[in-house]
Design a protein around this motif. Structure first.
Motif, PDB file in Angstrom:
ATOM      1  N   LYS A   6       0.817  -1.219   0.000  1.00 55.53           N
ATOM      2  CA  LYS A   6       0.000   0.000   0.000  1.00 55.53           C
ATOM      3  C   LYS A   6       0.847   1.263   0.000  1.00 55.53           C
ATOM      4  O   LYS A   6       0.415   2.317  -0.488  1.00 55.53           O
ATOM      5  CB  LYS A   6      -0.938  -0.012   1.214  1.00 55.53           C
ATOM      6  N   ARG A  53     -16.891  -4.968   4.428  1.00 54.40           N
ATOM      7  CA  ARG A  53     -16.176  -5.430   3.236  1.00 54.40           C
ATOM      8  C   ARG A  53     -16.131  -4.324   2.172  1.00 54.40           C
ATOM      9  O   ARG A  53     -15.088  -4.071   1.557  1.00 54.40           O
ATOM     10  CB  ARG A  53     -16.872  -6.667   2.696  1.00 54.40           C
ATOM     11  N   GLU A  54     -17.239  -3.662   1.948  1.00 55.37           N
ATOM     12  CA  GLU A  54     -17.307  -2.605   0.934  1.00 55.37           C
ATOM     13  C   GLU A  54     -16.422  -1.423   1.321  1.00 55.37           C
ATOM     14  O   GLU A  54     -15.707  -0.857   0.482  1.00 55.37           O
ATOM     15  CB  GLU A  54     -18.766  -2.156   0.776  1.00 55.37           C
ATOM     16  N   CYS A 105     -13.739  -1.471   3.265  1.00 53.31           N
ATOM     17  CA  CYS A 105     -12.330  -1.878   3.129  1.00 53.31           C
ATOM     18  C   CYS A 105     -11.901  -1.872   1.660  1.00 53.31           C
ATOM     19  O   CYS A 105     -10.792  -1.421   1.322  1.00 53.31           O
ATOM     20  CB  CYS A 105     -12.118  -3.262   3.737  1.00 53.31           C
ATOM     21  N   ASP A 106     -12.755  -2.353   0.779  1.00 51.52           N
ATOM     22  CA  ASP A 106     -12.429  -2.345  -0.649  1.00 51.52           C
ATOM     23  C   ASP A 106     -12.240  -0.913  -1.153  1.00 51.52           C
ATOM     24  O   ASP A 106     -11.303  -0.616  -1.903  1.00 51.52           O
ATOM     25  CB  ASP A 106     -13.547  -3.025  -1.449  1.00 51.52           C
ATOM     26  N   ARG A 107     -13.143  -0.042  -0.749  1.00 48.29           N
ATOM     27  CA  ARG A 107     -13.116   1.338  -1.246  1.00 48.29           C
ATOM     28  C   ARG A 107     -11.880   2.099  -0.763  1.00 48.29           C
ATOM     29  O   ARG A 107     -11.363   2.968  -1.476  1.00 48.29           O
ATOM     30  CB  ARG A 107     -14.408   2.040  -0.817  1.00 48.29           C
ATOM     31  N   ASN A 111      -8.947   0.616   0.192  1.00 49.58           N
ATOM     32  CA  ASN A 111      -7.727  -0.203   0.056  1.00 49.58           C
ATOM     33  C   ASN A 111      -7.166  -0.592   1.426  1.00 49.58           C
ATOM     34  O   ASN A 111      -6.011  -0.346   1.768  1.00 49.58           O
ATOM     35  CB  ASN A 111      -6.652   0.531  -0.748  1.00 49.58           C
ATOM     36  N   ASP A 118     -10.086 -10.685   3.619  1.00 54.23           N
ATOM     37  CA  ASP A 118      -8.767 -10.844   3.008  1.00 54.23           C
ATOM     38  C   ASP A 118      -7.942 -11.894   3.747  1.00 54.23           C
ATOM     39  O   ASP A 118      -7.165 -12.624   3.126  1.00 54.23           O
ATOM     40  CB  ASP A 118      -8.026  -9.505   3.018  1.00 54.23           C
TER      41      ASP A 118
END
Length: 407
Positions: free
Chosen positions: A132, A220-221, A223-225, A227, A256
């Motif tokens: 990251k 989950r959404e 965390c995805d947004r 990174n 993850d």
């Protein structure tokens, strides 16, 4: 100098000896268990008890499951330990099967649940710096209030339970706590330096605290947004306990990293693992993390058999169906000594009306009636029987609770 056998006969004498020579980091119920089979255990004086704790979900398949004993016995006669200095012929097979069960690429084997959590934290930090691009030593992890992830000094540092935390500092920095079940609070806590969100999908030690429907999907959404890694501590909730393979499956969510333990060792020996894909778990390099016993052949043989048993779906189906049966029975007690019931599969938190006693007092009265449960947080008792239990045995246990409350 060895003691004579008579020194250790009789439950009172055994408890006295234990109190004299074992550090008092637990407050066990006054029973001395000598053997177990399935859902039943027997004390040193021959009295039988129905085990509704399953060693905090480590015994999901019951005491002495024949398939697990056979796997352990066969491996004991072949090879038990090599360390990871060499390859062994069991680890790869186990890791492949566990990775497939989780839908992931890689497995990092350890021993205890706390080790799995510590490993997950290390992986998340390494990923933050190496993938990251977070500034060195600046990575943070978002955690939830009311959590229980283990008892190492790092982990208790982000606990809000005074009994777990007080007098063990100073604590490691880098953790941000938010209310459990509040996805908006997680998003508000995320910064460019956030490496991961670490959660129990259901808080077991907290009293089987189940978050609102949609919470895990929202996490989950988020965390995805942003990174950010989503790490699910499924050490107690996973491997069939809640009627699905994992508690995250209840919302169709894939984290993850899975943190697994307890039932992974079949109630025979400690086995834990961190499971993830190569783009995350692959950041760990040789020499950066390890364990002498992690991934040992005996653990791998037992763990493989656990995975094979879960692959059939039998235990997940049993937990789901019997959980519905148990919930219906426990709900009848609400207003009659019970204030609230929270249940997911064969995992229930039962809040006792203070007018009827504390959780500990109810657990001791159930002990006298041949039922083993454990209290937590004052007024709650937890029910987590082996998944091989029968409906009639659940009925009998609830009837004992009903009689205790009626007293």
């Amino acid at each position: 100098m060895s003691a004579t056998p008579s020194l250790y006969t009789g439950s009172i004498r055994i408890i006295d000896v234990e109190d004299a020579h074992v550090a008092h980091n637990y407050h066990p119920l006054p029973v001395v268990i000598a053997k177990g089979e399935g859902v039943w255990v027997t004390d040193v004086e021959g009295k039988r008890y129905l085990d509704l704790l399953s060693a905090y979900s480590a015994l999901n398949f019951g005491h002495g499951h024949p398939a697990l004993l056979a796997a352990a016995t066969e491996q004991l006669g072949r090879l038990t330990l090599t360390s990871r200095a060499y390859h062994n012929d069991r680890l790869g097979v186990f890791a492949a099967a566990l990775a497939k069960l989780c839908g992931k690429d890689l497995v990092l084997p350890m021993n205890t649940g706390a080790e799995a959590v510590e490993t997950g934290i290390k992986v998340a930090r390494a990923w933050a710096y190496r993938v990251k691009g977070v500034t060195p030593d600046a990575a943070t992890v978002v955690v939830a209030n009311g959590n229980f992830h283990g008892r190492t000094t790092t982990i208790v540092g982000f606990s809000d339970d005074p009994q777990a935390r007080d007098d063990f500092g100073p604590y490691a920095a880098g953790f941000v706590s938010v209310p459990f079940g509040d996805a908006a609070a997680i998003e508000a806590a995320i910064t460019p330096d956030t490496a991961a969100v670490l959660l129990e999908p259901i808080q077991g030690e907290g009293g089987v605290v189940i978050p609102p429907v949609g919470y895990l999907r929202a996490v989950r959404e988020i965390c995805d947004r942003h990174n950010v890694l989503f790490i699910a501590d499924e050490i107690q909730s996973g491997l069939g306990r809640v009627g699905e393979t994992f508690a995250c499956d209840r919302e169709g969510v894939v984290p993850d990293l899975y943190l697994l333990g307890k039932a992974l060792g079949g109630g025979i020996l400690p086995v834990s693992a961190v499971v993830g894909n190569a783009d995350v778990l692959g950041v760990i390099r040789p020499g950066e993390h390890g364990s002498t016993f992690g991934g040992n052949p005996l653990a791998a043989a037992v763990g493989l058999r656990v995975v094979e048993m879960l692959d059939t779906g039998e235990f997940q189906r049993r937990a789901s169906a019997l959980g519905e049966h148990l919930e219906a029975k426990l709900d009848e007690l609400v207003g009659h000594g019970v204030t609230t019931v929270r249940i997911a599969g064969l995992w229930a938190g039962v809040d006792i009306d203070p007018a009827y006693g504390t959780g500990r007092e109810i657990a001791e009265k159930l002990l006298a009636r041949g039922v083993l449960v454990k209290d937590t947080h004052g007024q709650t008792i937890r029910i987590a029987p082996p998944l091989v239990i029968r409906a009639t045995e659940l009925d009998w246990a609830v009837e004992q609770l009903k009689l205790v409350l009626a007293d």
